[in-house]
Write a protein that holds these residues in place. Structure first.
Motif, PDB file in Angstrom:
ATOM      1  N   PHE A   1       0.790  -1.557   0.029  1.00 40.20           N
ATOM      2  CA  PHE A   1       0.012  -0.014  -0.025  1.00 40.20           C
ATOM      3  C   PHE A   1       0.962   1.300  -0.030  1.00 40.20           C
ATOM      4  CE2 PHE A   1      -1.880   3.483   2.697  1.00 40.20           C
ATOM      5  CZ  PHE A   1      -2.869   3.814   1.637  1.00 40.20           C
ATOM      6  N   LEU A   2       1.992   1.381   0.931  1.00 41.95           N
ATOM      7  CA  LEU A   2       2.815   2.360   0.752  1.00 41.95           C
ATOM      8  C   LEU A   2       3.423   2.752  -0.463  1.00 41.95           C
ATOM      9  CD1 LEU A   2       4.412   1.753   4.379  1.00 41.95           C
ATOM     10  CD2 LEU A   2       2.738   3.343   3.751  1.00 41.95           C
ATOM     11  N   LYS A   3       3.504   1.824  -1.354  1.00 37.67           N
ATOM     12  CA  LYS A   3       3.946   2.121  -2.822  1.00 37.67           C
ATOM     13  C   LYS A   3       3.144   2.906  -3.705  1.00 37.67           C
ATOM     14  CE  LYS A   3       5.908  -0.116  -6.853  1.00 37.67           C
ATOM     15  NZ  LYS A   3       6.409  -1.497  -7.281  1.00 37.67           N
ATOM     16  N   LEU A   4       1.788   3.012  -3.148  1.00 42.98           N
ATOM     17  CA  LEU A   4       0.965   3.745  -3.838  1.00 42.98           C
ATOM     18  C   LEU A   4       0.821   5.111  -3.420  1.00 42.98           C
ATOM     19  CD1 LEU A   4      -2.263   1.428  -3.534  1.00 42.98           C
ATOM     20  CD2 LEU A   4      -0.750   1.771  -5.723  1.00 42.98           C
ATOM     21  N   ILE A   5       1.405   5.464  -2.021  1.00 45.15           N
ATOM     22  CA  ILE A   5       1.421   6.848  -1.699  1.00 45.15           C
ATOM     23  C   ILE A   5       2.769   7.379  -1.769  1.00 45.15           C
ATOM     24  CG2 ILE A   5      -0.519   6.528  -0.153  1.00 45.15           C
ATOM     25  CD1 ILE A   5       1.485   6.417   2.239  1.00 45.15           C
ATOM     26  N   THR A   6       3.840   6.698  -2.328  1.00 44.69           N
ATOM     27  CA  THR A   6       5.304   7.319  -2.304  1.00 44.69           C
ATOM     28  C   THR A   6       5.064   8.472  -3.108  1.00 44.69           C
ATOM     29  OG1 THR A   6       6.150   5.113  -1.939  1.00 44.69           O
ATOM     30  CG2 THR A   6       7.729   6.659  -2.989  1.00 44.69           C
ATOM     31  N   PRO A   7       4.444   8.217  -4.229  1.00 45.75           N
ATOM     32  CA  PRO A   7       4.602   9.773  -5.207  1.00 45.75           C
ATOM     33  C   PRO A   7       4.057  10.859  -4.506  1.00 45.75           C
ATOM     34  CG  PRO A   7       3.711   7.886  -6.576  1.00 45.75           C
ATOM     35  CD  PRO A   7       3.648   7.433  -5.202  1.00 45.75           C
ATOM     36  N   LEU A   8       2.897  10.749  -3.496  1.00 44.38           N
ATOM     37  CA  LEU A   8       2.590  11.820  -2.767  1.00 44.38           C
ATOM     38  C   LEU A   8       3.518  12.234  -1.698  1.00 44.38           C
ATOM     39  CD1 LEU A   8      -0.983  10.661  -2.330  1.00 44.38           C
ATOM     40  CD2 LEU A   8      -0.322  12.352  -3.877  1.00 44.38           C
ATOM     41  N   LEU A   9       4.363  11.380  -1.075  1.00 47.60           N
ATOM     42  CA  LEU A   9       5.239  11.691  -0.264  1.00 47.60           C
ATOM     43  C   LEU A   9       6.543  12.245  -0.804  1.00 47.60           C
ATOM     44  CD1 LEU A   9       5.042   8.470   2.119  1.00 47.60           C
ATOM     45  CD2 LEU A   9       4.504  10.849   2.905  1.00 47.60           C
ATOM     46  N   LEU A  10       6.996  11.985  -1.998  1.00 45.58           N
ATOM     47  CA  LEU A  10       7.923  12.514  -2.595  1.00 45.58           C
ATOM     48  C   LEU A  10       7.789  13.852  -3.137  1.00 45.58           C
ATOM     49  CD1 LEU A  10       9.297   9.520  -4.669  1.00 45.58           C
ATOM     50  CD2 LEU A  10      10.283  10.392  -2.554  1.00 45.58           C
ATOM     51  N   HIS A  11       6.546  14.080  -3.560  1.00 44.40           N
ATOM     52  CA  HIS A  11       5.896  15.510  -4.018  1.00 44.40           C
ATOM     53  C   HIS A  11       5.947  16.457  -2.497  1.00 44.40           C
ATOM     54  CE1 HIS A  11       3.746  18.722  -5.719  1.00 44.40           C
ATOM     55  NE2 HIS A  11       2.937  18.726  -4.738  1.00 44.40           N
ATOM     56  N   ARG A  12       5.571  15.919  -1.356  1.00 42.31           N
ATOM     57  CA  ARG A  12       5.593  16.454  -0.181  1.00 42.31           C
ATOM     58  C   ARG A  12       7.116  16.635   0.179  1.00 42.31           C
ATOM     59  NH1 ARG A  12       1.571  17.066   3.978  1.00 42.31           N
ATOM     60  NH2 ARG A  12       2.560  18.344   5.882  1.00 42.31           N
ATOM     61  N   ALA A  13       7.899  16.039   0.125  1.00 44.68           N
ATOM     62  CA  ALA A  13       9.349  16.256   0.179  1.00 44.68           C
ATOM     63  C   ALA A  13       9.851  17.644  -0.591  1.00 44.68           C
ATOM     64  CB  ALA A  13      10.387  14.954  -0.138  1.00 44.68           C
ATOM     65  N   LYS A  14       9.213  17.550  -1.674  1.00 43.53           N
ATOM     66  CA  LYS A  14       9.909  18.935  -2.397  1.00 43.53           C
ATOM     67  C   LYS A  14       9.327  20.083  -1.705  1.00 43.53           C
ATOM     68  CE  LYS A  14      10.101  16.750  -7.030  1.00 43.53           C
ATOM     69  NZ  LYS A  14       9.788  16.468  -8.337  1.00 43.53           N
ATOM     70  N   LYS A  15       8.057  20.182  -1.395  1.00 42.49           N
ATOM     71  CA  LYS A  15       7.363  21.304  -0.902  1.00 42.49           C
ATOM     72  C   LYS A  15       7.946  21.463   0.668  1.00 42.49           C
ATOM     73  CE  LYS A  15       2.789  21.594  -0.845  1.00 42.49           C
ATOM     74  NZ  LYS A  15       1.406  21.347  -0.824  1.00 42.49           N
ATOM     75  N   ALA A  16       8.721  20.496   1.340  1.00 40.53           N
ATOM     76  CA  ALA A  16       9.280  20.673   2.697  1.00 40.53           C
ATOM     77  C   ALA A  16      10.575  21.262   2.245  1.00 40.53           C
ATOM     78  CB  ALA A  16       9.545  19.295   3.274  1.00 40.53           C
ATOM     79  N   ARG A  17      11.343  21.069   1.073  1.00 38.10           N
ATOM     80  CA  ARG A  17      12.443  21.545   0.916  1.00 38.10           C
ATOM     81  C   ARG A  17      12.306  22.972   0.688  1.00 38.10           C
ATOM     82  NH1 ARG A  17      16.764  18.420  -0.726  1.00 38.10           N
ATOM     83  NH2 ARG A  17      16.593  16.154  -0.587  1.00 38.10           N
ATOM     84  N   ARG A  18      11.016  23.392   0.010  1.00 36.44           N
ATOM     85  CA  ARG A  18      10.883  24.654  -0.366  1.00 36.44           C
ATOM     86  C   ARG A  18      10.705  25.649   0.841  1.00 36.44           C
ATOM     87  NH1 ARG A  18       8.265  22.389  -5.143  1.00 36.44           N
ATOM     88  NH2 ARG A  18       6.085  22.895  -4.030  1.00 36.44           N
ATOM     89  N   LYS A  19      10.028  24.898   1.908  1.00 37.01           N
ATOM     90  CA  LYS A  19       9.510  25.559   3.097  1.00 37.01           C
ATOM     91  C   LYS A  19      10.863  25.768   4.063  1.00 37.01           C
ATOM     92  CE  LYS A  19       6.412  23.082   4.790  1.00 37.01           C
ATOM     93  NZ  LYS A  19       5.217  22.351   5.546  1.00 37.01           N
TER      94      LYS A  19
END
Length: 181
Positions: free
Chosen positions: A150-168
């Motif tokens: 299941f976690l494989k399905l949400i990985t793209p969302l988490l990686l997108h979240r990582a990009k936002k966290a970097r920007r913040k």
């Protein structure tokens, strides 16, 4: 040497950096792991580097896909890119082993320093998972760790979240606080 040693109270292990990327011309990163009984991690894979597991003291458990191996000193197991794997201590004694990450990954080293620091500061749950979603997303990104099921399905969302966290600026804060270079 103390700056090259860090411990995770949740995973029951200690990591010593034996060779950093700059010491091997970015060919590999070499870590020594001391793992308590029942210590280890769950199945995961990496998309940009392989891992070679080299027992030094005791029996090292290595799971690759659906098979488990028990390695003794003198034996090794190399896990290629994109292969599900985990390591664990199958004994009632502390064990010691080396992990060679090829090519070297500075992000992987940073992820260990950050995750261990978060655990020491009480900012993870009892399984060592960061309490803040931004922290978890950044750790998955830095370590190039991907999860099955299941976690494989949400990985793209988490990686997108990582990009936002970097920007913040979350990444910069974590590196300043926990990474010892």
């Amino acid at each position: 040497m103390q700056l090259r040693v860090f411990q995770n109270p949740k995973f029951k292990d200690k990591v010593t950096v034996l060779k950093e990327a700059h010491e091997t011309n970015n060919q590999y990163l070499l870590l020594e792991v001391e793992l308590a009984p029942e210590g280890g991690n769950s199945l995961h894979y990496h998309t940009s580097f392989s891992e070679e597991f080299i027992p030094v003291e005791g029996v090292l458990g290595v799971g690759i896909d659906d098979k488990e191996y028990k390695l003794l000193p003198g034996e090794t197991s190399t896990v290629p890119v994109n292969k599900l794997h985990r390591f664990f201590n199958p004994t009632s004694n502390d064990i010691k082993f080396h992990v060679k990450i090829s090519p070297a990954s500075q992000g992987f080293l940073q992820s260990l320093q950050i995750s261990y620091g978060l655990a020491e500061d009480g900012l993870t749950n009892k399984s060592g998972i960061p309490k803040k979603l931004d922290h978890l997303a950044l750790l998955l990104d830095l370590s190039d760790t991907r999860l099955p099921g299941f976690l494989k399905l949400i990985t793209p969302l988490l990686l997108h979240r990582a990009k936002k966290a970097r920007r913040k600026g979350v990444y910069d804060e974590l590196v300043r606080k926990y990474c010892r270079n």
